[in-house]
Design an enzyme around this catalytic site. Sequence first.
Site, short mmCIF file in Angstrom:
data_model
loop_
_atom_site.label_atom_id
_atom_site.label_comp_id
_atom_site.label_asym_id
_atom_site.label_seq_id
_atom_site.Cartn_x
_atom_site.Cartn_y
_atom_site.Cartn_z
CB THR A 231 19.37 -36.80 2.69
OG1 THR A 231 18.19 -37.55 2.38
CG2 THR A 231 19.72 -35.92 1.51
NE ARG B 148 16.98 -27.26 -2.89
CZ ARG B 148 18.18 -27.74 -3.09
NH1 ARG B 148 19.20 -26.89 -3.30
NH2 ARG B 148 18.41 -29.04 -3.09
CB CYS C 265 -1.05 -0.64 5.29
SG CYS C 265 0.65 -1.14 4.98
CB ALA D 80 12.54 -44.14 0.65
CD GLU E 125 -1.43 -2.33 2.04
OE1 GLU E 125 -2.26 -2.99 2.71
OE2 GLU E 125 -0.21 -2.62 1.99
NE ARG F 13 23.03 -25.05 -6.93
CZ ARG F 13 22.44 -25.99 -6.17
NH1 ARG F 13 22.65 -26.02 -4.87
NH2 ARG F 13 21.65 -26.88 -6.71
#
Length: 365
Positions: free
Chosen positions: A196, A184, A84, A298, A52, A207
């Site tokens: 992982t 991401r 606002c 998984a 605004e 990136r």
Amino acid sequence: MTDHRWMARALQLAREGLYTTQPNPRVGCVIVRDGEVVGEGFHPRTGQPHAEVFALRQAGERARGATAFVTLEPCAHFGRTPPCAEALIAAGVARVVMAGLDSNPLVGGKGRQMLEAAGIATATGVLEAEAQVLNPGFLRRMAGGIPWVRLKMAGSLDGRTGMPSGESKWITGPDARRDVQKWRAMSSAIITGIGTVLADDPALDIRPEEWTGWHYGEPVQPWRVILDSRLRTPLTAKVLKANTKVIVVASPDADDGRAQALTALGAEVWRLPHGDLPGLLQRLAAQGANEVLVEAGATLAGAFLQAGVVDELVLYLAPTLLGSLGRPLMALPIEHMAGQKRLDIRDVRNIGADIRILARPAAQA
């Protein structure tokens, strides 16, 4: 239909902040006088003026007697910026059209009440569903809920993510991997598992050089969250070198020495019962996380689905077959058809040579 036209433009502006506003909502504003746009703006980044304010600056004196179209109810409280609603009142606008009310208890109708008390006509519900799509996690979090959870997976057409040896790079192509960057960037946090981290040593960063679709400046790097019940995260792991908050989630009885070593590197160690995914999400929401992206193997992918906390799946499928010995997309020990997890497909498109499917868990009858 005129209101819909200008609100559609406000929504278009709001999307300019898609990757940069966290933890704030994505908001756009258009100011129209005598059928002509006299000012417009969007909220670009936390700490900067709201939509605004930018629109009012552009409109100047032409805002007096005009109609403001805002994708979310104007704020009515002092945060990092003044309310606002007060700015719209001071500018002398005659009417404010809102896509929907803010679920933030500090606003929650108070902005509209301030406007109406000042004699400004208001309207709500114009393209409200479209506006809610822009801020699903913010609206839920502000109403006391957990973040919006996306589960991202990539595999072959026969649902495999790698070979029995653990070899997995690369199944999908470079276009799909670049596409992941925007998911991401839309997220407050990326959640992964210790498996992982040990297998791939990912940085889990954004990136900017790999994707050119950023709307406004560089995106905000999301927090990294590692589910590591026994604190096995190597002190040399790339994810610990992130220029953002890093959270390692451990069991209450995990080794204090390892916790101190991780803390010395700048990580936060949270103690939660193993498998308490709702508790984790509640704590992330309390820290200001609107949307989270799960990028994991998984076991953790299956755990999120079984816990019933996944709102959306982002699935990339490569035009290849890895065979019956390959690793599955997720660990879901379903033995009978009655236990299957039905999905509602929302979008299917090609991303380079691969297919991207957006789906949501189907409502159970």
